[in-house]
Scaffold this motif. Sequence first.
Motif, PDB file in Angstrom:
ATOM      1  N   GLU A   9       0.821  -1.208   0.000  1.00 32.96           N
ATOM      2  CA  GLU A   9       0.000   0.000   0.000  1.00 32.96           C
ATOM      3  C   GLU A   9       0.861   1.265   0.000  1.00 32.96           C
ATOM      4  OE1 GLU A   9      -2.796  -0.163   3.199  1.00 32.96           O
ATOM      5  OE2 GLU A   9      -3.654  -2.050   2.512  1.00 32.96           O
ATOM      6  N   VAL A  10       2.113   1.132   0.356  1.00 32.06           N
ATOM      7  CA  VAL A  10       3.044   2.266   0.378  1.00 32.06           C
ATOM      8  C   VAL A  10       3.608   2.444  -1.026  1.00 32.06           C
ATOM      9  CG1 VAL A  10       5.171   3.175   1.371  1.00 32.06           C
ATOM     10  CG2 VAL A  10       3.624   1.794   2.785  1.00 32.06           C
ATOM     11  N   GLU A  11       3.519   3.657  -1.528  1.00 29.72           N
ATOM     12  CA  GLU A  11       4.001   3.939  -2.882  1.00 29.72           C
ATOM     13  C   GLU A  11       5.486   3.596  -3.014  1.00 29.72           C
ATOM     14  OE1 GLU A  11       4.299   7.691  -6.003  1.00 29.72           O
ATOM     15  OE2 GLU A  11       3.216   7.941  -4.136  1.00 29.72           O
ATOM     16  N   ASN A  12       5.835   2.890  -4.087  1.00 31.91           N
ATOM     17  CA  ASN A  12       7.214   2.505  -4.411  1.00 31.91           C
ATOM     18  C   ASN A  12       7.855   1.570  -3.385  1.00 31.91           C
ATOM     19  OD1 ASN A  12       7.332   3.939  -6.856  1.00 31.91           O
ATOM     20  ND2 ASN A  12       7.706   5.828  -5.732  1.00 31.91           N
ATOM     21  N   LEU A  13       7.046   0.858  -2.622  1.00 33.54           N
ATOM     22  CA  LEU A  13       7.568  -0.134  -1.679  1.00 33.54           C
ATOM     23  C   LEU A  13       7.041  -1.501  -2.083  1.00 33.54           C
ATOM     24  CD1 LEU A  13       9.150  -0.808   0.933  1.00 33.54           C
ATOM     25  CD2 LEU A  13       6.976  -0.523   2.162  1.00 33.54           C
ATOM     26  N   TYR A  14       7.953  -2.409  -2.327  1.00 32.30           N
ATOM     27  CA  TYR A  14       7.611  -3.764  -2.750  1.00 32.30           C
ATOM     28  C   TYR A  14       8.233  -4.753  -1.776  1.00 32.30           C
ATOM     29  CZ  TYR A  14       6.436  -1.385  -7.067  1.00 32.30           C
ATOM     30  OH  TYR A  14       5.886  -0.536  -7.994  1.00 32.30           O
ATOM     31  N   VAL A  15       7.640  -5.942  -1.690  1.00 35.87           N
ATOM     32  CA  VAL A  15       8.123  -6.974  -0.781  1.00 35.87           C
ATOM     33  C   VAL A  15       8.306  -8.271  -1.564  1.00 35.87           C
ATOM     34  CG1 VAL A  15       7.542  -8.355   1.247  1.00 35.87           C
ATOM     35  CG2 VAL A  15       6.950  -5.937   1.196  1.00 35.87           C
ATOM     36  N   LEU A  16       9.371  -8.954  -1.264  1.00 38.47           N
ATOM     37  CA  LEU A  16       9.608 -10.291  -1.813  1.00 38.47           C
ATOM     38  C   LEU A  16       9.608 -11.245  -0.616  1.00 38.47           C
ATOM     39  CD1 LEU A  16      10.310 -12.242  -4.092  1.00 38.47           C
ATOM     40  CD2 LEU A  16      12.698 -11.593  -3.814  1.00 38.47           C
ATOM     41  N   PRO A  17       8.461 -11.898  -0.352  1.00 37.51           N
ATOM     42  CA  PRO A  17       8.384 -12.795   0.814  1.00 37.51           C
ATOM     43  C   PRO A  17       9.368 -13.951   0.687  1.00 37.51           C
ATOM     44  CG  PRO A  17       6.207 -12.429  -0.175  1.00 37.51           C
ATOM     45  CD  PRO A  17       7.218 -11.854  -1.112  1.00 37.51           C
TER      46      PRO A  17
END
Length: 118
Positions: free
Chosen positions: A9-17
Amino acid sequence: MDEAIRETEVENLYVLPAGVVPPNPSELLGSEKMKQVYAELYEIFDQIIFDTPPIQLVVDAQLLCSLVDGSILLVRSNHSSKENSKKALQKLQTANAHVIGSIFNNNKMKMDGYYYAD
């Protein structure tokens, strides 16, 4: 890689679990494939943050710090002893980590005017 990376939901923040823990995580983290994954991620993103288990428990952090530009030591107030914090820093230094700082969290400090008081 495209299927695994998740937008937040945070702009330009991605997660790789991390996914399921393999039977040999240290072998995987120290492999050529991991170096390739890091290189691919670095082509896509400006900054990459790896969240690792405590350095005193497993070798994961020591293996990853050889791949990254900098490492930050997280010290938890009233949980991490001074001696264990020193040992953790020594392990990072032994692994030739570029330690760029530390974070001291969970400390309950009161603000007294412009100054913090314990």
